[in-house]
Design a protein around this motif. Structure first.
Motif, PDB file in Angstrom:
ATOM      1  N   UNK A 101      32.436 -37.488  -9.362  1.00 15.82           N
ATOM      2  CA  UNK A 101      33.383 -37.296 -10.450  1.00 15.82           C
ATOM      3  C   UNK A 101      33.955 -35.893 -10.441  1.00 15.82           C
ATOM      4  N   UNK A 102      35.280 -35.798 -10.439  1.00 16.01           N
ATOM      5  CA  UNK A 102      35.965 -34.503 -10.542  1.00 16.01           C
ATOM      6  C   UNK A 102      36.290 -34.267 -12.009  1.00 16.01           C
ATOM      7  N   UNK A 103      35.898 -33.094 -12.516  1.00 15.34           N
ATOM      8  CA  UNK A 103      36.055 -32.816 -13.944  1.00 15.34           C
ATOM      9  C   UNK A 103      36.887 -31.541 -14.130  1.00 15.34           C
ATOM     10  N   UNK A 104      38.212 -31.676 -14.213  1.00 20.15           N
ATOM     11  CA  UNK A 104      39.077 -30.509 -14.422  1.00 20.15           C
ATOM     12  C   UNK A 104      39.251 -30.202 -15.906  1.00 20.15           C
ATOM     13  N   UNK A 115      44.516 -27.700  -6.934  1.00 20.45           N
ATOM     14  CA  UNK A 115      43.094 -27.490  -6.660  1.00 20.45           C
ATOM     15  C   UNK A 115      42.339 -28.812  -6.727  1.00 20.45           C
ATOM     16  N   UNK A 116      42.634 -29.618  -7.736  1.00 19.27           N
ATOM     17  CA  UNK A 116      41.982 -30.922  -7.835  1.00 19.27           C
ATOM     18  C   UNK A 116      42.272 -31.755  -6.588  1.00 19.27           C
ATOM     19  N   UNK A 117      43.530 -31.756  -6.158  1.00 21.22           N
ATOM     20  CA  UNK A 117      43.910 -32.511  -4.963  1.00 21.22           C
ATOM     21  C   UNK A 117      43.224 -31.970  -3.712  1.00 21.22           C
ATOM     22  N   UNK A 118      43.090 -30.649  -3.637  1.00 21.97           N
ATOM     23  CA  UNK A 118      42.449 -30.046  -2.466  1.00 21.97           C
ATOM     24  C   UNK A 118      40.971 -30.425  -2.405  1.00 21.97           C
ATOM     25  N   UNK A 134      36.396 -39.886  -8.032  1.00 20.55           N
ATOM     26  CA  UNK A 134      37.045 -40.383  -9.245  1.00 20.55           C
ATOM     27  C   UNK A 134      37.313 -39.256 -10.233  1.00 20.55           C
ATOM     28  N   UNK A 135      38.288 -39.500 -11.097  1.00 20.80           N
ATOM     29  CA  UNK A 135      38.561 -38.570 -12.197  1.00 20.80           C
ATOM     30  C   UNK A 135      37.565 -38.848 -13.309  1.00 20.80           C
ATOM     31  N   UNK A 136      36.798 -37.837 -13.720  1.00 13.63           N
ATOM     32  CA  UNK A 136      35.706 -38.071 -14.670  1.00 13.63           C
ATOM     33  C   UNK A 136      35.842 -37.286 -15.964  1.00 13.63           C
ATOM     34  N   UNK A 148      27.338 -37.797  -8.928  1.00  9.19           N
ATOM     35  CA  UNK A 148      27.527 -36.370  -8.667  1.00  9.19           C
ATOM     36  C   UNK A 148      28.810 -35.920  -9.360  1.00  9.19           C
ATOM     37  N   UNK A 149      28.803 -34.680  -9.839  1.00 11.54           N
ATOM     38  CA  UNK A 149      29.977 -34.126 -10.504  1.00 11.54           C
ATOM     39  C   UNK A 149      30.357 -32.807  -9.845  1.00 11.54           C
ATOM     40  N   UNK A 150      31.649 -32.598  -9.699  1.00  9.73           N
ATOM     41  CA  UNK A 150      32.193 -31.296  -9.322  1.00  9.73           C
ATOM     42  C   UNK A 150      32.955 -30.781 -10.539  1.00  9.73           C
TER      43      UNK A 150
END
Length: 298
Positions: A101-104, A115-118, A134-136, A148-150
């Motif tokens: 999960x990507x958490x911007x 940055x999210x795309x990169x 995924x967008x989280x 897992x989360x970034x």
């Protein structure tokens, strides 16, 4: 600048005292100015925060140079993990079988889409299937399926929590964000310890390309500047301690004198002293800095 002179909170903290009436009910044992980024190193407590900067990351109109950003991202994750390639670095953080999960940051000073795309592209290049990235950001249902989360916060001050960077990033997972506003920001670390969140964050990667050093509620261009950096660690508290230092030093630079945040970002010391989420003391944080050094502020 000597660490013992960092201005972290209200004028009480600037003078070196903390009002018992404010801190005792909210923070228990967190009640001295030394806890706000100062204080001596404690045995067995340490963190590393990596700062990668490139003056060419942003163009004259603050547009992101994607190629430069991708190089910075690779350098950042390699330095955090100690691996010799970007792919190996990402695979030291996550597995191809993870749902990542990507958490911007969505509001005020949002995380740059570039940055999210990169990060998404780098994970896929490392072998994580595209449908597992995924967008989280948002409600707790978004994070439940993730293994897992970034964390991808942007560096900024915030009018409701003092600092609105890593520790505030998961506030929507609580279902009651207003619970953590004003002085109650001291408890923001609770959101990192929710059952569906705890232990999932593999990397905190702060978008410090163009930070905001005053709090909104609308971003004021007078208080934004091209820092052109990425700040990263596995320790969210250490990241926020360093980010807070940068924000406060920029505020000092703009005013020519200490310019405390209001509300004070009690969350940083409290995440350490009350919740044990990481280290907030600068004496315990090793800075790994690479690239453009002008205006680093730390």
């Amino acid at each position: 600048m000597d660490d013992t002179h960092v201005i972290w909170t209200r004028r009480d903290f600037v003078r070196g005292t903390v009002g018992t009436a404010l801190t005792a009910p909210l923070m228990g044992t967190v009640a001295t100015a030394a806890d706000f980024g100062q204080g001596p190193a404690r045995p067995g407590r340490a963190a590393t925060v990596t700062i990668v900067r490139d003056a060419k990351a942003l163009g004259p109109g603050h547009e992101v140079d994607k190629a430069v950003l991708e190089r910075m991202l690779g350098e950042t994750v390699m330095r955090v993990t100690g691996e010799r390639s970007s792919n190996a670095a990402w695979l030291a953080l996550v597995k191809p079988t993870d749902t990542v999960g990507l958490v911007p940051t969505p509001h005020l000073n949002p995380t740059h889409n570039e940055l999210v795309d990169a990060v998404r592209g780098a994970l896929i290049a490392a072998g994580v299937p595209a449908n597992r990235v995924v967008h989280a950001q948002g409600g707790i249902d978004r994070v439940k399926p993730c293994t897992a989360l970034i964390a991808l916060p942007a560096l900024k001050a915030h009018w409701l929590t003092g600092l609105g960077t890593a520790l505030k990033l998961y506030i929507m997972y609580s279902g009651n964000p207003s619970r953590y506003h004003d002085a109650n920001n001291a408890n923001l670390a609770e959101t990192w310890l929710l059952p569906d969140v705890k232990g999932k964050t593999r990397l905190v990667l702060v978008d410090a390309l163009r930070p905001l050093c005053d709090k909104g509620p609308q971003p004021d261009p007078r208080y934004m500047w091209d820092y052109s950096g990425l700040i990263a660690s596995r320790d969210p508290v250490a990241v926020d301690a360093v980010g807070l230092r940068i924000v406060m030093e920029k505020r000092r630079e703009l005013r020519g004198e200490p310019w405390p945040l209001s509300p004070p970002p009690l969350c940083v010391a409290s995440a350490d002293e009350k919740f044990g989420l990481g280290t907030s003391r600068l004496a315990e944080i090793k800075l790994d800095k690479v690239g453009w050094s002008e205006g680093a502020l730390v």
